[in-house]
Design a protein around this motif. Structure first.
Motif, PDB file in Angstrom:
ATOM      1  N   GLY A 242       0.793  -1.221   0.000  1.00 33.66           N
ATOM      2  CA  GLY A 242       0.000   0.000   0.000  1.00 33.66           C
ATOM      3  C   GLY A 242       0.822   1.266   0.000  1.00 33.66           C
ATOM      4  O   GLY A 242       0.289   2.350   0.234  1.00 33.66           O
ATOM      5  N   LEU A 246      -2.024   2.108  -4.796  1.00 34.67           N
ATOM      6  CA  LEU A 246      -3.248   1.932  -4.017  1.00 34.67           C
ATOM      7  C   LEU A 246      -4.390   1.366  -4.849  1.00 34.67           C
ATOM      8  O   LEU A 246      -5.148   0.512  -4.368  1.00 34.67           O
ATOM      9  CB  LEU A 246      -3.674   3.273  -3.412  1.00 34.67           C
ATOM     10  N   LEU A 250      -6.069  -2.107  -4.179  1.00 33.13           N
ATOM     11  CA  LEU A 250      -7.507  -2.190  -3.889  1.00 33.13           C
ATOM     12  C   LEU A 250      -8.179  -3.218  -4.793  1.00 33.13           C
ATOM     13  O   LEU A 250      -8.998  -4.023  -4.338  1.00 33.13           O
ATOM     14  CB  LEU A 250      -8.155  -0.808  -4.096  1.00 33.13           C
ATOM     15  N   GLU A 282       2.978  -0.874   9.298  1.00 35.85           N
ATOM     16  CA  GLU A 282       2.556   0.081   8.265  1.00 35.85           C
ATOM     17  C   GLU A 282       1.786  -0.639   7.152  1.00 35.85           C
ATOM     18  O   GLU A 282       0.768  -0.156   6.668  1.00 35.85           O
ATOM     19  CB  GLU A 282       3.779   0.782   7.651  1.00 35.85           C
ATOM     20  N   ALA A 285      -1.624  -1.723   8.428  1.00 34.56           N
ATOM     21  CA  ALA A 285      -2.511  -0.564   8.565  1.00 34.56           C
ATOM     22  C   ALA A 285      -3.036  -0.135   7.195  1.00 34.56           C
ATOM     23  O   ALA A 285      -4.235   0.146   7.035  1.00 34.56           O
ATOM     24  CB  ALA A 285      -1.763   0.594   9.244  1.00 34.56           C
ATOM     25  N   GLU A 289      -7.015  -0.436   5.847  1.00 34.11           N
ATOM     26  CA  GLU A 289      -7.753   0.691   5.263  1.00 34.11           C
ATOM     27  C   GLU A 289      -8.309   0.300   3.894  1.00 34.11           C
ATOM     28  O   GLU A 289      -9.466   0.584   3.565  1.00 34.11           O
ATOM     29  CB  GLU A 289      -6.839   1.920   5.090  1.00 34.11           C
ATOM     30  N   LEU A 290      -7.477  -0.344   3.117  1.00 34.62           N
ATOM     31  CA  LEU A 290      -7.902  -0.675   1.756  1.00 34.62           C
ATOM     32  C   LEU A 290      -8.936  -1.801   1.750  1.00 34.62           C
ATOM     33  O   LEU A 290      -9.849  -1.802   0.922  1.00 34.62           O
ATOM     34  CB  LEU A 290      -6.679  -1.025   0.895  1.00 34.62           C
ATOM     35  N   ARG A 293     -12.188  -0.314   2.411  1.00 29.53           N
ATOM     36  CA  ARG A 293     -12.725   0.351   1.223  1.00 29.53           C
ATOM     37  C   ARG A 293     -13.131  -0.649   0.135  1.00 29.53           C
ATOM     38  O   ARG A 293     -14.107  -0.417  -0.583  1.00 29.53           O
ATOM     39  CB  ARG A 293     -11.712   1.367   0.702  1.00 29.53           C
ATOM     40  N   LEU A 322     -13.092   4.759  -2.066  1.00 28.21           N
ATOM     41  CA  LEU A 322     -11.818   5.175  -1.471  1.00 28.21           C
ATOM     42  C   LEU A 322     -11.971   6.406  -0.595  1.00 28.21           C
ATOM     43  O   LEU A 322     -11.364   6.492   0.480  1.00 28.21           O
ATOM     44  CB  LEU A 322     -10.796   5.503  -2.557  1.00 28.21           C
TER      45      LEU A 322
END
Lengths: 324, 324, 324, 324
Positions: A242, A246, A250, A282, A285, A289-290, A293, A322
């Motif tokens: 990531g 992105l 995704l 990292e 994380a 997040e992805l 989404r 996103l």
């Protein structure tokens, strides 16, 4: 499955001492086998891809105990068929004795995997290939590559094997270079228990679209495991997941969902100059997040866009998921 | 100069033990500083690019003696500003103390070069750059890169310094990445004694035409040395010279001639799986063949073709020189 | 077969008016179908790859007559499934009517090929793929790609079809992108009469070694035709054959010999700024030189070197054949 | 400036008929000069980069009127120095008469720019370069490239000129290929009124980090304009902005902010198969989202991370701004 439930695993190499041809004194101090397990656990991972053999003096039972103590699963055992001994090839070596040794090490890895309850044995045949034109006879190279792994796979029909392809490095041309090169060779191997480990970064570097490669391997019933990381599309940089791509990450995670992959995702990182634990955190994380989404993608609108190959409509769906 | 009179030099690293992130036990046994000198001499080279510091316990006087015994010249001294200590940068490190140490090592290299009668000091700032977007402040990075080498150069105005640029590796983005990036930065350094070491392979990898880069550095009075090797245009593979890109190597050698470069050419090879001596001899043999053919280019016809940008006419000149 | 007996064929497009997105007024004047035949003959070629449909008003009989008058063979008929009508896909279009039209045009091409005694029908599905992530559903795209060509092939089991793969252009991602991607899809098509047109340049651009791709397609009984040209490995530049990658072209020609390919080689050139006839003659001249040298390779020594994966020994064989 | 206040401009070419070497009948119908203006206005852009000459019969006054009617600014005038006439070079043509014509067209563009109140004249010397090794004499090529644009710039010291560099296409090697190659040549031109148009996609394709290139051009006082789009890093795909490289686009927009660029950003799109208006709106929507997030970057934390070259800390700042 909620996305927050997704587990992450990693490779022992991420926590070990990284070295390259310039910093020949390594990017950090030596880290022993058992210490990598400790570090991996501290980073929050749930399982490890284990390079085998371990450090001299470290027994399988020691590793098993250390994994248990840290509640880490053995994801797979990866025999080291790419060190000095196999520098000119493992299964495809010109030397029949080395080809035999590679197969034997494969057998040994199967036993270790059984001892550790690992889900599969991974082959990363990074020395199988060539460097210069005219260096090898291609049909012979192909035969050795397919026969070698095929021999191990046929000897253990109940064990799962995963091949991790990469375009180059350390050889300039690797036999197991792309998803389709590998799938074609596996089909010719005529076994049911060999498939692919799709590595997002290797796929990008191979000029593939990782989501398409993942979809294909799954569709052919040849998907064994999934690795994530990132790079600049032209080398296996093994950056944190990531960090760069992105949208393609995704899309990859979207396919991970749609094919119903409930298992963990494995991180393939080489944090040369970073703390390994931080690089893992990292990556996780960013992936969380992805994944959140990816779960928000409006699938009805997306299917409608894809039914028309409508890139702009698909982007709107992606952007909405996103950013809003 | 007859082409057969061309001398060849090389890098100490070609004869040492090569290691990478996979074969962490190295592609061969450890080779000591003095042994690399012996091996280099045996390969037929006339001089060596010397990485400094040497092995622990090996003094400059020892190296000087060994070079003399084997009739090898010291081409240049290359301070090791890319090992573990400088893994996050040498002249551009975030740590002012490390920046100072890089400069000090540069000073030391100047002294060693003087002791060994080396023609110049080479900087290969392979850790000066970054890996991720957002990681560095670009103006600061630039300032440090230019100021650091500038500080060494200004301290020794009578010494020649050569910067060897490369697009990436080991950092994903190197500050000294291309010929023009480096020439622009050197111009901003405002010193007369810093120039470029043009490496054929680095130039290919940087998506340049090596002959054009060579011509430009020479035209600006900034050509310090010339290295040769080969690769697949997308990584610094350090293959033997003349193994892949014969036409571009021929053009490079043509410019070597037309700019009047009488000195030796330096080989930059990493023979991971080959005997270093053989790799040198293969490279020299290929280069001699190509230099002979460069000498046969019909310059009048070539100039006429180039005056019209006539690629087909130029190719005929090239083909005639190469094959008849 | 003596190498001087090798025939060469070419593509109609080489002699036509080339246009691109910048010089939208074309790199030269309009050239009609029959004129391209005349120009091809004047260049010394023996046969033509014919884009179909021809210019409005030009009938198959006219083309047949023109070919006969100029003693040119029809190598293959290549239906134009990549123009405005098919800009978003031919066999893989989202629109079922366009998919049907592509199949119909395939049928038509079979008839034209029969009328012209062409050896095969070539598909170059340059619009079959996608441009953005998320734009298409990969399993559907795959199904359409395989079913579409499969439908034509099954309708004409006695006709040979060749697919010419390319990594990208004009779509950013082409379904038929690499040799192994295409061979895998052809295997899944389950027909005997579809194979590959291996284009040296497309193979280089796909990060393959063209000699290996050629060897593989032949070994699987899927080699339909062979095209030659050159590029900088990162785009389909369609430069003259033998202009850049002499060693890899030599290896390619070596495999052409060892697999017993007696037929002509087809040139795939886009001489934007050059005279097409000159570009053909330069290519043929370079290829003849290289074929002569391929014939001089010491096969016993080469086999011995390859049996040991001995790159340096193999290079000596190559250098000797090339230069002495 | 609030990010919502950012204006966007575009290129006339985005709205015109796109054509390439395969779909030689174009990806859509012909669109006249005045119609592109109408379409641009309808897409929501505020200004246009205008290719000159216009369609036959369309006068500067007509364009001025159309722009006014649609409240569109003339951003710049871009003389067409890359069409059939200049196919083998404009300022660097081998033909002195063509070099003169290129300069004259530059003069004409200055006049048109003045008539239309355009901020600058843009040169995109896409045919200035070469295709093959040995085709040109590099010092001569360099001299012509610098002298040609220098001549126009010196003739109009009060006019601003921007050079848009690109690595390749339509020539295989462009003289104005990278940011540093161009800045170095501009320095040698010794004029104050020539700078760069930094195109995000061209910079990615040139293996640069676009944010670094932007920072450098600004730092040297040579930033004339900024274009945005996206690609797969290996060709000038001219995809919609924000479609692939979100992190690098975000970093680019961050530098846009920190250097205080208040002007509009120009879109450089080639929507081959998409509606041009939709491609613009998608790009603007993505850029607005990213600008909003660029504004949310915690600058204090980012500076602290960058002061330590701490990639992980920097990523946390980026992730926070992007996703929360």
């Amino acid at each position: 499955m909620t996305t927050s439930a997704r587990g992450y695993t990693g490779g022992m190499w991420t926590f070990g001492r990284i070295i390259d041809r310039y910093a020949t004194d390594g990017y950090g101090p030596v880290v022993g086998t058992l210490q990598t397990i400790e570090l991996a656990a501290a980073s929050g991972l749930q399982g490890l891809d284990l390079n085998y053999p371990f450090d001299p003096g470290v027994e399988v039972a020691d590793v098993k105990k250390a994994l248990a103590e840290h509640s880490l699963a053995a994801v797979c055992v990866t025999p080291v068929i790419y060190d000095r001994r196999f520098r000119s090839g493992s299964f495809t070596s010109a030397d029949p004795d080395l080809r035999r040794q590679a197969i034997e090490l494969g057998h040994e890895a199967v036993q270790v995997a059984a001892d550790l309850d690992a889900r599969y044995v991974k082959f990363w045949p990074g020395q199988d290939g060539y460097d210069y034109p005219f260096q090898t006879d291609y049909p012979t190279l192909r035969k050795h590559a397919i026969d070698g792994i095929g021999a191990v796979a046929r000897a253990f029909p109940d064990v799962t094997f995963g091949i991790e392809y990469k375009l180059k490095e350390p050889r300039n041309r690797l036999f197991w270079g792309t998803a389709t090169a590998s799938l074609l060779a596996i089909e010719q191997m005529k076994v049911d228990n060999v498939g692919l480990v799709i590595d997002f970064g290797h796929s990008l570097f191979a000029k593939e679209n990782p989501a398409e490669a993942l979809s294909l391997a799954h569709g052919m019933g040849r998907l064994v495991d999934i690795e994530v990381d990132d790079n600049y599309r032209e080398w296996d940089d093994d950056l944190t997941a990531g960090s760069l791509h992105l949208v393609e990450t995704l899309e990859f995670l979207h396919v991970v969902r749609t094919i119903g992959w409930d298992g963990p995702l494995k991180l393939d990182l080489f944090p040369y100059r970073e703390d390994a634990g931080e690089a893992v955190r990292e990556s996780v994380a960013a992936l969380r997040e992805l994944e959140t989404r990816a779960a928000k993608l409006d699938l009805e609108q997306l299917r409608a866009a894809q039914a028309n190959h409508d890139a702009m409509a698909a982007q709107k769906v992606v952007r909405t998921a996103l950013f809003s």
